[in-house]
Scaffold this motif. Structure first.
Motif, PDB file in Angstrom:
ATOM      1  N   PRO A   1      22.940  32.161 -12.860  1.00 40.11           N
ATOM      2  CA  PRO A   1      24.449  32.692 -12.458  1.00 40.11           C
ATOM      3  C   PRO A   1      25.350  31.668 -12.191  1.00 40.11           C
ATOM      4  N   THR A   2      24.791  30.662 -11.170  1.00 37.25           N
ATOM      5  CA  THR A   2      25.757  29.689 -10.988  1.00 37.25           C
ATOM      6  C   THR A   2      26.790  28.895 -11.935  1.00 37.25           C
ATOM      7  N   LEU A   3      26.223  29.101 -13.372  1.00 34.83           N
ATOM      8  CA  LEU A   3      27.040  28.423 -14.269  1.00 34.83           C
ATOM      9  C   LEU A   3      28.077  29.374 -14.520  1.00 34.83           C
TER      10      LEU A   3
ATOM     11  N   ASP B   1      36.000  37.241  -5.239  1.00 38.33           N
ATOM     12  CA  ASP B   1      35.196  35.875  -4.828  1.00 38.33           C
ATOM     13  C   ASP B   1      34.459  35.423  -6.008  1.00 38.33           C
ATOM     14  N   PRO B   2      35.012  34.497  -7.074  1.00 39.54           N
ATOM     15  CA  PRO B   2      34.461  34.042  -8.133  1.00 39.54           C
ATOM     16  C   PRO B   2      32.941  33.460  -7.650  1.00 39.54           C
ATOM     17  N   ARG B   3      32.616  33.045  -6.591  1.00 40.66           N
ATOM     18  CA  ARG B   3      31.342  31.964  -6.341  1.00 40.66           C
ATOM     19  C   ARG B   3      30.607  33.188  -5.454  1.00 40.66           C
ATOM     20  N   ASP B   4      30.546  34.380  -5.599  1.00 44.09           N
ATOM     21  CA  ASP B   4      29.746  35.385  -4.902  1.00 44.09           C
ATOM     22  C   ASP B   4      28.456  35.422  -5.928  1.00 44.09           C
ATOM     23  N   TYR B   5      27.654  34.757  -5.513  1.00 38.53           N
ATOM     24  CA  TYR B   5      26.446  34.747  -6.157  1.00 38.53           C
ATOM     25  C   TYR B   5      25.573  35.862  -6.485  1.00 38.53           C
TER      26      TYR B   5
END
Length: 387
Positions: A177-179, A235-239
């Motif tokens: 998902p981090t990609l 929040d685009p970096r919400d894992y």
């Protein structure tokens, strides 16, 4: 519930920092890799270096094939087939979203035939052999990472047709998902639309009216996709949101949700394929134009399923099915608009005067998919509701 056979051989490696395993996973299928990817995004984000390093650390020889478009085209597929044959690669590693994986499937089939790869798309030939495919997913939307189908546009004929065969299931798909942190807001929105449309095609078109398990699976996934998309846009970096969205999109078209519903169709995809073939519009953007119009058109004749959708997904309280269906359709359309996906032809700069041309193009795929009720006239009527 209808009889069915569910078989999905793709191995999923899911989680944070799993992309570095691609070399170890790919090495099980050969030593010479055709690494397929898109334009320049994976180089900007560092994914290219991560994958290349992992492949080389496993002593794999890498042949690169870049330039896959967001709507993959046949001419580029043919270039990939030629390269795969010339270099005698053992397998394909697809790094990207659904477009890259779809094109990789076509290359995998084309590399193992003496005929033209387009023959597989027009049902002139059957895939009897294919290179193994390993994927590293960078955009959660299409579920191509866990199914056996793909679509490509023939630029000469204007046909956006599909290929499909058991041999085209990826052997391994890595879902990190981090990609997806760097996926822009518009493609995040289109991805949510795409996943929802995959889910509701069978939900709305299945002949069997008694599928409570599958209905609830679909309804839960639709709500989950919407919630995850909303969170990602904040929040685009919400894992957790990215992870939930990634797995939801995979489940939306890996064969699980329609298992047991009997025959069903993909009328919205059939119509949308013409929009993206003719205007190169993003697939999800085209679907957000088509789906509300198709729902409104179809609910006029049979509102019950659409009424259920409105009640279960959006909490519509109307007792009358026709009214509940209309309100549910309006609610979904409003959500598409709120996340920034177009819901009319005009919003995508597609003139209403082109509707006859779009319908004429779409009916070619309707015939291929045996959607016999979808004549040019019917498709035109649906598109009129999307003006």
């Amino acid at each position: 519930m209808q009889s069915f056979t569910f078989w999905n051989p793709t191995k999923i490696v899911f989680g944070k920092d799993t992309a570095g395993q691609v070399g170890k996973q790919a090495a099980k299928f050969g030593q010479k890799v055709l690494m397929v990817y898109g334009q320049s995004s994976i180089k900007k984000t560092g994914v290219y270096d991560l994958v290349k390093k992992s492949l080389e650390a496993s002593s794999l020889q890498v042949v690169e094939f870049a330039g896959v478009k967001s709507n993959p085209v046949l001419s580029h597929v043919r270039e990939g087939v030629k390269l795969a044959k010339e270099q005698q690669v053992d397998l394909i590693v697809a790094v990207g979203g659904g477009s890259v994986i779809d094109e990789s499937k076509a290359i995998a089939a084309g590399a193992r035939t003496d005929g033209d790869v387009w023959d597989f798309f027009i049902d002139k030939a059957t895939v009897r052999d294919a290179l193994p495919i390993v994927t590293v997913l960078t955009l959660a939307a299409t579920a191509s990472e866990m199914n056996s189908g793909g679509v490509v546009t023939n630029e000469e004929t204007g046909q956006k047709f599909n290929i499909g065969a058991p041999l085209l299931f990826p052997k391994v798909s890595i879902l990190d998902p981090t990609l997806t942190y760097t996926v822009p807001a518009n493609y995040t929105a289109y991805s949510g639309v795409d996943a929802i449309c995959h889910l509701v095609e069978g939900y709305f078109t299945a002949a069997d009216p008694n599928t409570p398990l599958q209905d609830r699976l679909v309804e839960a996934l639709v709500k989950t996709v919407m919630e995850s998309t909303d969170r990602i846009l904040v929040d685009p970096r919400d894992y957790e949101a990215r992870a939930t969205m990634m797995w939801s999109a995979t489940l939306a078209l890996n064969g699980l949700t329609p298992a047991g519903i009997g025959p069903f169709g993909f009328p919205n995809h059939m119509i949308e394929h013409s929009l993206s073939a003719l205007y190169d519009i993003a697939h999800g953007a085209g679907l957000s134009i088509v789906l509300p119009a198709w729902m409104a058109y179809t609910a006029r004749r049979a509102p019950a399923r659409f009424a259920r959708f409105g009640r279960e997904v959006f909490g519509i309280s109307e007792a009358d099915d026709q009214q509940a269906a209309a309100k549910g359709t309006a609610a979904l359309k409003a959500w598409f608009e709120r996340i920034g996906s177009p819901t009319t032809l005009a919003a995508a700069d597609i003139p209403a005067t082109d509707i006859p041309k779009i319908a004429a193009n779409a009916v070619m795929l309707a015939k291929k998919w045996r959607l016999d009720d979808y004549t040019e006239e019917v498709i035109g009527e649906i598109l009129q509701l999307a003006r």
